[in-house]
Motif scaffolding. Structure first.
Motif, PDB file in Angstrom:
ATOM      1  N   ALA A  55      16.846 -28.372  -1.039  1.00  0.00           N
ATOM      2  CA  ALA A  55      15.843 -29.041  -0.263  1.00  0.00           C
ATOM      3  C   ALA A  55      14.553 -28.927  -0.478  1.00  0.00           C
ATOM      4  O   ALA A  55      13.846 -29.388   0.595  1.00  0.00           O
ATOM      5  CB  ALA A  55      16.734 -27.785   0.831  1.00  0.00           C
TER       6      ALA A  55
ATOM      7  N   LYS B 270      12.106 -31.987   1.197  1.00  0.00           N
ATOM      8  CA  LYS B 270      11.059 -31.434   1.685  1.00  0.00           C
ATOM      9  C   LYS B 270       9.689 -31.978   1.191  1.00  0.00           C
ATOM     10  O   LYS B 270       9.094 -32.801   1.773  1.00  0.00           O
ATOM     11  CB  LYS B 270      10.696 -29.739   1.872  1.00  0.00           C
ATOM     12  CG  LYS B 270       9.987 -29.509   3.129  1.00  0.00           C
ATOM     13  CD  LYS B 270       9.342 -27.639   3.401  1.00  0.00           C
ATOM     14  CE  LYS B 270       8.743 -27.875   4.364  1.00  0.00           C
ATOM     15  NZ  LYS B 270       8.758 -26.165   4.180  1.00  0.00           N
TER      16      LYS B 270
ATOM     17  N   GLN C 271      21.285 -25.486  -3.454  1.00  0.00           N
ATOM     18  CA  GLN C 271      21.286 -26.022  -2.347  1.00  0.00           C
ATOM     19  C   GLN C 271      19.088 -25.461  -2.046  1.00  0.00           C
ATOM     20  O   GLN C 271      19.111 -26.776  -1.578  1.00  0.00           O
ATOM     21  CB  GLN C 271      22.378 -25.437  -0.867  1.00  0.00           C
ATOM     22  CG  GLN C 271      23.713 -25.830  -1.931  1.00  0.00           C
ATOM     23  CD  GLN C 271      23.617 -27.224  -1.977  1.00  0.00           C
ATOM     24  OE1 GLN C 271      23.270 -27.955  -1.308  1.00  0.00           O
ATOM     25  NE2 GLN C 271      24.843 -27.717  -2.320  1.00  0.00           N
ATOM     26  N   ARG C 272      19.176 -24.594  -2.804  1.00  0.00           N
ATOM     27  CA  ARG C 272      17.258 -24.043  -2.397  1.00  0.00           C
ATOM     28  C   ARG C 272      16.834 -25.523  -2.825  1.00  0.00           C
ATOM     29  O   ARG C 272      15.889 -25.590  -2.210  1.00  0.00           O
ATOM     30  CB  ARG C 272      17.169 -22.992  -2.341  1.00  0.00           C
ATOM     31  CG  ARG C 272      17.739 -21.444  -1.276  1.00  0.00           C
ATOM     32  CD  ARG C 272      16.979 -20.783  -1.412  1.00  0.00           C
ATOM     33  NE  ARG C 272      16.966 -19.900  -2.698  1.00  0.00           N
ATOM     34  CZ  ARG C 272      17.886 -18.754  -2.766  1.00  0.00           C
ATOM     35  NH1 ARG C 272      18.226 -18.559  -1.887  1.00  0.00           N
ATOM     36  NH2 ARG C 272      17.838 -18.185  -3.751  1.00  0.00           N
TER      37      ARG C 272
END
Length: 89
Positions: free
Chosen positions: A74, A78, A70-71
């Motif tokens: 993200a 971004k 998930q990081r």
């Protein structure tokens, strides 16, 4: 260097990783979408099986993998947003 896993688990994980790599190599040369989807499905299955084996010895490992996934998602989102907002020359 100390081993992360006992011999039996190490061998099982190594086999799954080898099979995953083989499936990914086949995916790279897939002649159509059906073959590509099948080889990617096998790759994902093998990765999931590897995570499951590790989870048995190290509870919480699967949750840690998902949190890191998930990081990464993200961070990629971004970065993509930053590229879209960057002035074009």
């Amino acid at each position: 260097m100390a081993k992360l896993f006992d011999d039996e688990l190490n061998e099982a994980i190594q086999q799954l990783f080898n099979e995953t790599t083989e499936a990914i190599e086949l995916a790279k040369v897939s002649p159509d979408l059906d073959d590509l989807s099948a080889t990617i499905a096998v790759s994902l299955l093998k990765i999931g099986m590897g995570i499951g084996l590790i989870e048995q010895k190290h509870p919480g490992f699967a949750k840690e993998v998902e949190a890191k996934r998930q990081r990464v998602i993200a961070a990629l989102q971004k970065e993509q947003q930053a590229q879209q907002q960057a002035p074009k020359h």
